[in-house]
Design a protein around this motif. Structure first.
Motif, PDB file in Angstrom:
ATOM      1  N   LYS A   6       4.003   9.175  10.952  1.00  0.00           N
ATOM      2  CA  LYS A   6       4.891  10.349  10.976  1.00  0.00           C
ATOM      3  C   LYS A   6       6.232  10.032  10.321  1.00  0.00           C
ATOM      4  CE  LYS A   6       3.054  12.639  15.132  1.00  0.00           C
ATOM      5  NZ  LYS A   6       3.344  12.997  16.544  1.00  0.00           N
ATOM      6  N   ALA A   7       6.746   8.821  10.596  1.00  0.00           N
ATOM      7  CA  ALA A   7       8.017   8.420   9.987  1.00  0.00           C
ATOM      8  C   ALA A   7       7.897   8.339   8.468  1.00  0.00           C
ATOM      9  CB  ALA A   7       8.458   7.072  10.554  1.00  0.00           C
ATOM     10  N   ILE A   8       6.761   7.843   7.980  1.00  0.00           N
ATOM     11  CA  ILE A   8       6.530   7.760   6.538  1.00  0.00           C
ATOM     12  C   ILE A   8       6.354   9.153   5.946  1.00  0.00           C
ATOM     13  CG2 ILE A   8       4.955   6.897   4.758  1.00  0.00           C
ATOM     14  CD1 ILE A   8       4.317   4.572   6.768  1.00  0.00           C
TER      15      ILE A   8
ATOM     16  N   ALA B  43      10.888   4.806   4.242  1.00  0.00           N
ATOM     17  CA  ALA B  43      10.883   4.630   5.699  1.00  0.00           C
ATOM     18  C   ALA B  43      10.069   3.417   6.117  1.00  0.00           C
ATOM     19  CB  ALA B  43      10.320   5.891   6.364  1.00  0.00           C
ATOM     20  N   PHE B  44       9.148   2.991   5.275  1.00  0.00           N
ATOM     21  CA  PHE B  44       8.338   1.807   5.580  1.00  0.00           C
ATOM     22  C   PHE B  44       9.052   0.529   5.151  1.00  0.00           C
ATOM     23  CE2 PHE B  44       5.102  -1.372   4.570  1.00  0.00           C
ATOM     24  CZ  PHE B  44       4.294  -1.347   5.703  1.00  0.00           C
ATOM     25  N   TYR B  45       9.717   0.569   3.999  1.00  0.00           N
ATOM     26  CA  TYR B  45      10.276  -0.647   3.406  1.00  0.00           C
ATOM     27  C   TYR B  45      11.731  -0.912   3.796  1.00  0.00           C
ATOM     28  CZ  TYR B  45       5.995  -0.747   0.737  1.00  0.00           C
ATOM     29  OH  TYR B  45       4.664  -0.792   0.385  1.00  0.00           O
ATOM     30  N   GLU B  46      12.345   0.033   4.449  1.00  0.00           N
ATOM     31  CA  GLU B  46      13.713  -0.147   4.922  1.00  0.00           C
ATOM     32  C   GLU B  46      13.817   0.396   6.348  1.00  0.00           C
ATOM     33  OE1 GLU B  46      16.579   1.541   2.227  1.00  0.00           O
ATOM     34  OE2 GLU B  46      15.452   0.914   0.454  1.00  0.00           O
ATOM     35  N   GLY B  47      14.769  -0.104   7.103  1.00  0.00           N
ATOM     36  CA  GLY B  47      14.984   0.426   8.434  1.00  0.00           C
ATOM     37  C   GLY B  47      14.123  -0.221   9.493  1.00  0.00           C
TER      38      GLY B  47
ATOM     39  N   ALA C 111       0.801  -1.222   0.000  1.00  0.00           N
ATOM     40  CA  ALA C 111       0.000   0.000   0.000  1.00  0.00           C
ATOM     41  C   ALA C 111       0.837   1.277   0.000  1.00  0.00           C
ATOM     42  CB  ALA C 111      -0.959   0.005   1.192  1.00  0.00           C
ATOM     43  N   ILE C 112       1.792   1.385   0.917  1.00  0.00           N
ATOM     44  CA  ILE C 112       2.530   2.642   1.067  1.00  0.00           C
ATOM     45  C   ILE C 112       3.290   3.003  -0.214  1.00  0.00           C
ATOM     46  CG2 ILE C 112       4.363   3.815   2.324  1.00  0.00           C
ATOM     47  CD1 ILE C 112       1.780   3.536   3.905  1.00  0.00           C
ATOM     48  N   GLU C 113       3.931   2.030  -0.831  1.00  0.00           N
ATOM     49  CA  GLU C 113       4.628   2.293  -2.086  1.00  0.00           C
ATOM     50  C   GLU C 113       3.658   2.746  -3.166  1.00  0.00           C
ATOM     51  OE1 GLU C 113       6.414   1.575  -6.022  1.00  0.00           O
ATOM     52  OE2 GLU C 113       4.630   0.610  -5.163  1.00  0.00           O
ATOM     53  N   ALA C 114       2.461   2.142  -3.179  1.00  0.00           N
ATOM     54  CA  ALA C 114       1.450   2.534  -4.169  1.00  0.00           C
ATOM     55  C   ALA C 114       0.996   3.970  -3.948  1.00  0.00           C
ATOM     56  CB  ALA C 114       0.261   1.578  -4.102  1.00  0.00           C
ATOM     57  N   TRP C 115       0.784   4.355  -2.696  1.00  0.00           N
ATOM     58  CA  TRP C 115       0.370   5.731  -2.419  1.00  0.00           C
ATOM     59  C   TRP C 115       1.412   6.719  -2.947  1.00  0.00           C
ATOM     60  CZ3 TRP C 115      -1.138   5.462   3.510  1.00  0.00           C
ATOM     61  CH2 TRP C 115      -2.173   4.527   3.672  1.00  0.00           C
ATOM     62  N   ALA C 116       2.687   6.422  -2.695  1.00  0.00           N
ATOM     63  CA  ALA C 116       3.742   7.314  -3.157  1.00  0.00           C
ATOM     64  C   ALA C 116       3.770   7.388  -4.684  1.00  0.00           C
ATOM     65  CB  ALA C 116       5.091   6.830  -2.624  1.00  0.00           C
ATOM     66  N   ALA C 117       3.552   6.252  -5.352  1.00  0.00           N
ATOM     67  CA  ALA C 117       3.550   6.226  -6.812  1.00  0.00           C
ATOM     68  C   ALA C 117       2.372   7.014  -7.379  1.00  0.00           C
ATOM     69  CB  ALA C 117       3.506   4.782  -7.306  1.00  0.00           C
ATOM     70  N   ILE C 118       1.216   6.903  -6.752  1.00  0.00           N
ATOM     71  CA  ILE C 118       0.022   7.636  -7.194  1.00  0.00           C
ATOM     72  C   ILE C 118       0.254   9.143  -7.069  1.00  0.00           C
ATOM     73  CG2 ILE C 118      -2.405   8.107  -6.661  1.00  0.00           C
ATOM     74  CD1 ILE C 118      -2.479   5.090  -5.677  1.00  0.00           C
ATOM     75  N   LEU C 119       0.826   9.556  -5.946  1.00  0.00           N
ATOM     76  CA  LEU C 119       1.098  10.979  -5.743  1.00  0.00           C
ATOM     77  C   LEU C 119       2.134  11.493  -6.740  1.00  0.00           C
ATOM     78  CD1 LEU C 119       1.263  11.210  -1.839  1.00  0.00           C
ATOM     79  CD2 LEU C 119      -0.632  11.877  -3.323  1.00  0.00           C
TER      80      LEU C 119
END
Length: 510
Positions: free
Chosen positions: A180-182, A189-193, A99-107
Motif C-alpha cells: 500500500k505504501a508503494i 517509498a521502497f528505496y527511501e524512508g 524489483a520495485i524500481e524495475a516495475w515502475a520503469a516498465i510502467l
C-alpha cells in the motif's frame, strides 16, 4: 493472453487487460500478485528483468538487478572467512532489491497505469488472504528450517512454527501495508524512508553490510538485448550480468548438429544437449559478470566460429572432460503477457533460492533475496564481489523473433537450468515441430557436477544410452524448473499459450 505460474496471477493480468491496460500493466499486476501468493519463489525483496517487443519498434530490455553494498569488498569477504561462493543464507548475499524500481520503469515506458492501480490485486490477496496452492505448499514445507532462525520470517511466513498446508488461507498483513505504501508513494517509498531503513537495519543486525544509502542510490538500466539466429529464428536475451548469453552460446553449439534426424527423447539427442550445456556453462562461469568488469567482448562469445570450435570438443559417443557448472539450487517465477496490440512482455522476478536468504524484515514483511551468492570471492575473477557491483545473474526472460516480428515470448524457471530450458524449448519447437505446450511438457535433463539428473518420463532405453556414454544418471525427485510461453500467430490472428504442469499456473486468453 497471460501465462503465469499461478492462476491468481494470470487472472490479475487478464483483469488489467480487460480494464484497458497494456501487456506491461498486466505483467506488473501479475508479478506483484506472485510476490504474495508464491512467496518462496519471488518477492518484492528480489530482482527483476524484462523484455518488451512491440510491432515496428526495437526490442526494449530492462536490467532490474541490484548492486552489492558499498562496503562489500573481496578483501573484506576473505577476511570474514567466506568460501569462494557466498553462502545462500549469508547476510552478505543480500544485494539491493531491484524489483520495485524495475516495475515502475516498465510502467513508465510501456504502461497506461501506475503502481497505485496495478498493485491492487496483490494488496487484496495479502490483506484478505489467499489459498495455498499445492506446488506452493510443497515448496514451502521444505523451507521451515531456513525460516525458523529469523524472527521476521517466523512472524510472517510460518503458522504456529509450521509451513501452511495446501488450501490454508494465508494472510500477509505487513506485506500488504508495504505494498500500500508503494502504491501511494511510488518506488521511492521502497528505496527511501521507513521501508529502506527496515531493510538495512535487518541486514546489518544479521551481520551484513547493506546500508540505507545503498538502497537510495539504486537505479536499474535500459539495456540493448543480445541475440543469435537458430536455424532462421532470432532468439533474444538480455545481456550480462544475466546468463542469457549462456543460452545463446548453447544454441550456437547445438546448431552444429543435425538434431532433427535424432529421436527427441533419444539418448543421442539428450547426450548432445547435456554436453553442449556443460561447454556453455563453462563459458558462463569463466566470463559472465557485471558488464563493466567483463574481459571478453560479448560479440566474440556469440561468434558462430567460436561455437564451431566448442562443438568440435564434443563426442556424440561418450561424455568427455569439460568445464564444470555450479549446481542448480534456486527458484524464480516467470510470466508473459501479450495484449491486443501485440505488445509482448517477457518478465522474470526472483528471490534466487527459495525464500532467498530466509531473512525477512520484521516490521515491513519483506523477504530478502540472496543474489549476492552469484558473486565469487576470488580477487582475479571478473565476477568477484566489489562495492556497487552487480553479480552474475541466473534469471533470463526471452523472446523469439522472425522477420523483425515477435513470434514467441517465453521463459523457463530454475536458476542455473534456465539456459538449458531455453534451448530445450527452442529445439523442441524448431527441430521437432512441437507446439509451445508440448515443448514445455517434454521431460528434461540436466546435471549437477558429475551427476546427470533426469525427470520422470525420460524413456528407460534413453537412460541406458546415457549411462553407456558415461553419464552417472539419477532420477531427479523434483522437476527441473517451470516454464511459460505465448506464441503469436500473425497469419491467423491468434495467441497460443503454454503453461508448465510442473507449477500451479495456467495460460488464460480472451
Amino acid at each position: 493472453m497471460a501465462a503465469t505460474s499461478h492462476p491468481l496471477a494470470s487472472i490479475a493480468a487478464v483483469d488489467v487487460l480487460k480494464a484497458g491496460g497494456t501487456a506491461a500493466d498486466a505483467a506488473v499486476a501479475a508479478v506483484a500478485t506472485l510476490c504474495v501468493v508464491e512467496p518462496a519463489m519471488t518477492g518484492i525483496g528480489g530482482d527483476c528483468f524484462c523484455l518488451v517487443a512491440k510491432p515496428n519498434a526495437p526490442v526494449w530490455g530492462y536490467n532490474g538487478s541490484g548492486r552489492a553494498a558499498s562496503a562489500a569488498t573481496t578483501e573484506r569477504m576473505l577476511a570474514a572467512g567466506l568460501p569462494r561462493k557466498i553462502p545462500a543464507t549469508s547476510p552478505h548475499a543480500v544485494t539491493v532489491p531491484g524489483a520495485i524500481e524495475a516495475w515502475a520503469a516498465i510502467l513508465k515506458a510501456h504502461g497506461r497505469f501506475g503502481l497505485d492501480k496495478v498493485l491492487q490485486h496483490a494488496i487484496r490477496h495479502a490483506e484478505n488472504g489467499f489459498p495455498i496452492a499445492p506446488r506452493v505448499a510443497a515448496d514451502w514445507a521444505t523451507m521451515v528450517d531456513k525460516l525458523t532462525p529469523h524472527a521476521g520470517s517466523v512472524k510472517h511466513f510460518l503458522v504456529n512454527g509450521k509451513s501452511p498446508e495446501a488450501g490454508h488461507v494465508m494472510r500477509l498483513p505487513a506485506l500488504s501495508a508495504t505494498l500500500k505504501a508503494i502504491a501511494s508513494g511510488g518506488s521511492k517509498a521502497f528505496y527511501e524512508g521507513a521501508i529502506a531503513a527496515d531493510i538495512a537495519a535487518t541486514v546489518q543486525a544479521a551481520g551484513g553490510l547493506l546500508a540505507a544509502e545503498d538502497l537510495a542510490r539504486h537505479k536499474g538500466d535500459v539495456v540493448e538485448p543480445i541475440s543469435t539466429n537458430y536455424r532462421g529464428l532470432d532468439v533474444v536475451e538480455l545481456p550480462p550480468n544475466g546468463q542469457g548469453l549462456t543460452a545463446l552460446v548453447l544454441l550456437n553449439i547445438l546448431e552444429q548438429f543435425d538434431l532433427k534426424s535424432l529421436d527427441p527423447m533419444g539418448a543421442e539427442r539428450l547426450h548432445l544437449a547435456l554436453e553442449a550445456a556443460r561447454l556453455a556453462f563453462g563459458v558462463r562461469d569463466t566470463h559472465i559478470a557485471d558488464p563493466a568488469w567483463m574481459r571478453e567482448p560479448i560479440a566474440g562469445l556469440l561468434d558462430k566460429a567460436f561455437a564451431k570450435k566448442l562443438a568440435k570438443l564434443l563426442d556424440p559417443g561418450k561424455r568427455v572432460p569439460l568445464p564444470k557448472s555450479p549446481a542448480p539450487s534456486s527458484d524464480t517465477i516467470y510470466l508473459t503477457v501479450v495484449d491486443r496490440d501485440r505488445m509482448a512482455v517477457s518478465l522474470i522476478n526472483s528471490l534466487y533460492s527459495s525464500f532467498g536468504t530466509g531473512i525477512c524484515t520484521e516490521k515491513t514483511g519483506v523477504m530478502l533475496h540472496n543474489r549476492g551468492t552469484g558473486f565469487v570471492v576470488e580477487p582475479d575473477h571478473p565476477n568477484t564481489i566489489a562495492p556497487g557491483k552487480r553479480p552474475m545473474h541466473t534469471i533470463i526472460p526471452a523472446l523469439a523473433m522472425r522477420d523483425g516480428r515477435c513470434t514467441m515470448s517465453f521463459g523457463v524457471m530454475g536458476a542455473d537450468f534456465q539456459p538449458m530450458g531455453h534451448a530445450h524449448v527452442i529445439t523442441n519447437m524448431v527441430d521437432y515441430g512441437m507446439d509451445i505446450q508440448q515443448a514445455i511438457d517434454a521431460p528434461r535433463v540436466f546435471y549437477v557436477d558429475e551427476v546427470t539428473e533426469v525427470e520422470r518420463g525420460v524413456p528407460q532405453e534413453s537412460v541406458a544410452g546415457l549411462k553407456s556414454r558415461g553419464h552417472n544418471v539419477v532420477l531427479r525427485p523434483l522437476p527441473h524448473g517451470g516454464g511459460q510461453g505465448i506464441v503469436i500467430d500473425w497469419e491467423k490472428g491468434n495467441l497460443i499459450g503454454g503453461s508448465d504442469p510442473r507449477k500451479d499456473g495456467c495460460a488464460i486468453g480472451y
